[in-house]
Design a protein around this motif. Sequence first.
Motif, PDB file in Angstrom:
ATOM      1  N   GLU A  23     -35.749  29.727  36.331  1.00  0.00           N
ATOM      2  CA  GLU A  23     -36.627  30.756  35.777  1.00  0.00           C
ATOM      3  C   GLU A  23     -36.272  31.066  34.323  1.00  0.00           C
ATOM      4  N   ASN A  24     -34.999  31.243  34.048  1.00  0.00           N
ATOM      5  CA  ASN A  24     -34.554  31.572  32.686  1.00  0.00           C
ATOM      6  C   ASN A  24     -34.250  30.339  31.843  1.00  0.00           C
ATOM      7  N   GLN A  25     -34.261  29.170  32.474  1.00  0.00           N
ATOM      8  CA  GLN A  25     -33.993  27.906  31.796  1.00  0.00           C
ATOM      9  C   GLN A  25     -32.655  27.916  31.061  1.00  0.00           C
ATOM     10  N   TRP A  26     -31.610  28.268  31.808  1.00  0.00           N
ATOM     11  CA  TRP A  26     -30.249  28.101  31.307  1.00  0.00           C
ATOM     12  C   TRP A  26     -29.350  27.699  32.450  1.00  0.00           C
ATOM     13  N   ALA A  27     -28.280  27.051  32.104  1.00  0.00           N
ATOM     14  CA  ALA A  27     -27.286  26.648  33.091  1.00  0.00           C
ATOM     15  C   ALA A  27     -25.986  27.356  32.754  1.00  0.00           C
ATOM     16  N   VAL A  28     -25.359  27.917  33.773  1.00  0.00           N
ATOM     17  CA  VAL A  28     -24.044  28.509  33.611  1.00  0.00           C
ATOM     18  C   VAL A  28     -23.041  27.511  34.167  1.00  0.00           C
ATOM     19  N   TRP A  53     -34.090  20.759  35.742  1.00  0.00           N
ATOM     20  CA  TRP A  53     -33.629  20.744  34.358  1.00  0.00           C
ATOM     21  C   TRP A  53     -34.768  20.281  33.459  1.00  0.00           C
ATOM     22  N   THR A  54     -34.898  20.904  32.287  1.00  0.00           N
ATOM     23  CA  THR A  54     -35.843  20.461  31.263  1.00  0.00           C
ATOM     24  C   THR A  54     -35.136  20.548  29.907  1.00  0.00           C
ATOM     25  N   PRO A  55     -35.702  19.965  28.857  1.00  0.00           N
ATOM     26  CA  PRO A  55     -35.100  20.077  27.529  1.00  0.00           C
ATOM     27  C   PRO A  55     -35.055  21.510  27.002  1.00  0.00           C
ATOM     28  N   HIS A  56     -35.695  22.436  27.672  1.00  0.00           N
ATOM     29  CA  HIS A  56     -35.645  23.843  27.261  1.00  0.00           C
ATOM     30  C   HIS A  56     -34.428  24.559  27.827  1.00  0.00           C
ATOM     31  N   CYS A  57     -33.618  23.868  28.597  1.00  0.00           N
ATOM     32  CA  CYS A  57     -32.479  24.473  29.288  1.00  0.00           C
ATOM     33  C   CYS A  57     -31.288  24.662  28.332  1.00  0.00           C
ATOM     34  N   ASP A  58     -30.930  25.919  28.119  1.00  0.00           N
ATOM     35  CA  ASP A  58     -29.747  26.240  27.310  1.00  0.00           C
ATOM     36  C   ASP A  58     -28.508  26.213  28.197  1.00  0.00           C
ATOM     37  N   ARG A  59     -27.337  26.270  27.552  1.00  0.00           N
ATOM     38  CA  ARG A  59     -26.087  26.209  28.288  1.00  0.00           C
ATOM     39  C   ARG A  59     -25.217  27.426  27.995  1.00  0.00           C
ATOM     40  N   ILE A  60     -24.615  27.950  29.059  1.00  0.00           N
ATOM     41  CA  ILE A  60     -23.608  28.998  28.962  1.00  0.00           C
ATOM     42  C   ILE A  60     -22.353  28.395  29.592  1.00  0.00           C
ATOM     43  N   VAL A  61     -21.338  28.140  28.792  1.00  0.00           N
ATOM     44  CA  VAL A  61     -20.134  27.468  29.268  1.00  0.00           C
ATOM     45  C   VAL A  61     -19.007  28.491  29.322  1.00  0.00           C
ATOM     46  N   VAL A  62     -18.457  28.675  30.524  1.00  0.00           N
ATOM     47  CA  VAL A  62     -17.452  29.709  30.762  1.00  0.00           C
ATOM     48  C   VAL A  62     -16.087  29.053  30.937  1.00  0.00           C
ATOM     49  N   TYR A  63     -15.140  29.464  30.098  1.00  0.00           N
ATOM     50  CA  TYR A  63     -13.799  28.882  30.082  1.00  0.00           C
ATOM     51  C   TYR A  63     -12.711  29.814  30.599  1.00  0.00           C
ATOM     52  N   ASP A  64     -13.050  30.971  31.141  1.00  0.00           N
ATOM     53  CA  ASP A  64     -12.037  31.944  31.550  1.00  0.00           C
ATOM     54  C   ASP A  64     -10.956  31.341  32.440  1.00  0.00           C
ATOM     55  N   ASP A  65     -11.341  30.418  33.321  1.00  0.00           N
ATOM     56  CA  ASP A  65     -10.394  29.807  34.247  1.00  0.00           C
ATOM     57  C   ASP A  65     -10.101  28.344  33.923  1.00  0.00           C
ATOM     58  N   GLY A  92     -34.049  16.130  22.535  1.00  0.00           N
ATOM     59  CA  GLY A  92     -34.984  15.807  21.461  1.00  0.00           C
ATOM     60  C   GLY A  92     -35.050  16.912  20.419  1.00  0.00           C
ATOM     61  N   ASP A  93     -36.267  17.261  20.014  1.00  0.00           N
ATOM     62  CA  ASP A  93     -36.461  18.298  19.001  1.00  0.00           C
ATOM     63  C   ASP A  93     -36.526  19.702  19.597  1.00  0.00           C
ATOM     64  N   THR A  94     -36.355  19.824  20.892  1.00  0.00           N
ATOM     65  CA  THR A  94     -36.421  21.135  21.540  1.00  0.00           C
ATOM     66  C   THR A  94     -35.203  21.954  21.137  1.00  0.00           C
ATOM     67  N   PRO A  95     -35.412  23.110  20.537  1.00  0.00           N
ATOM     68  CA  PRO A  95     -34.245  23.943  20.198  1.00  0.00           C
ATOM     69  C   PRO A  95     -33.512  24.329  21.480  1.00  0.00           C
ATOM     70  N   ASN A  96     -32.218  24.129  21.484  1.00  0.00           N
ATOM     71  CA  ASN A  96     -31.413  24.526  22.630  1.00  0.00           C
ATOM     72  C   ASN A  96     -30.108  25.087  22.113  1.00  0.00           C
ATOM     73  N   LYS A 142     -32.352  34.654  20.689  1.00  0.00           N
ATOM     74  CA  LYS A 142     -32.633  33.383  20.003  1.00  0.00           C
ATOM     75  C   LYS A 142     -34.021  32.875  20.386  1.00  0.00           C
ATOM     76  N   ARG A 143     -34.339  32.951  21.643  1.00  0.00           N
ATOM     77  CA  ARG A 143     -35.641  32.493  22.114  1.00  0.00           C
ATOM     78  C   ARG A 143     -36.786  33.353  21.581  1.00  0.00           C
ATOM     79  N   ALA A 144     -36.477  34.596  21.309  1.00  0.00           N
ATOM     80  CA  ALA A 144     -37.490  35.506  20.755  1.00  0.00           C
ATOM     81  C   ALA A 144     -37.634  35.324  19.244  1.00  0.00           C
TER      82      ALA A 144
END
Length: 150
Positions: A23-28, A53-65, A92-96, A142-144
Motif C-alpha cells: 500500500e505504501n510502496q516501501w520495504a522495511v 514489488w514495483t520500481p516505486h518501492c522505497d527502502r527503509i533499512v534498519v541496522y539497530d541489531d 530505472g528513472d523512477t525516483p526512489n 519526499k513523495r509529496a
Amino acid sequence: MLACAQRVSDCCAVKHTIDLDRENQWAVIRYQGEVAIEDALEVMRRLVAMPGWTPHCDRIVVYDDGLLGGITAEDFRRVRNDLVAFIAEHYGDTPNYSAQVCGNATQKPLVEYWVNFGRDAYAPGLKLFDTVTAAKAWLRRKRAGETDET
C-alpha cells in the motif's frame, strides 16, 4: 495494510527480514547479526523478486541489531558500483529513496559513516534516521515533493 514478509536466514550469513508494504510502496529491511557488504546486494535481489514489488518501492533499512564492524572502505568501494547499477536496472528513472535507520547509540556512528560514504553514489536520496517512524515521515514528504530541511 497489505504487506508481504519474507524472513531470510538459511542462505546468507546475515539474518534479515524484508517487510514489503504494498500500500505504501516501501520495504522495511531489518538486519540482525553480522552484516557483510555482499548482503546489501543479496537483499536487493530478494526485494525486487517479491510479489508486489514495483520500481516505486522505497527502502527503509534498519541496522539497530546489525553488526557492521567487519565492513571496510575497500569492501564498500568494491560493491558500491554493483549496487548502483542494480538499482538503476530495476528502478530505472523512477525516483526512489533509501532511509537508513539506527537508533542504537553504539552502532549509529558506524552507520552514519557508511551513509555519508555512500551518499554521492546514490543520487535519488539517502538519509539516516533514529526511528522507522521518522524514516516513513521523510518518505511521505519526499513523495509529496517537499525538499529536505537539511
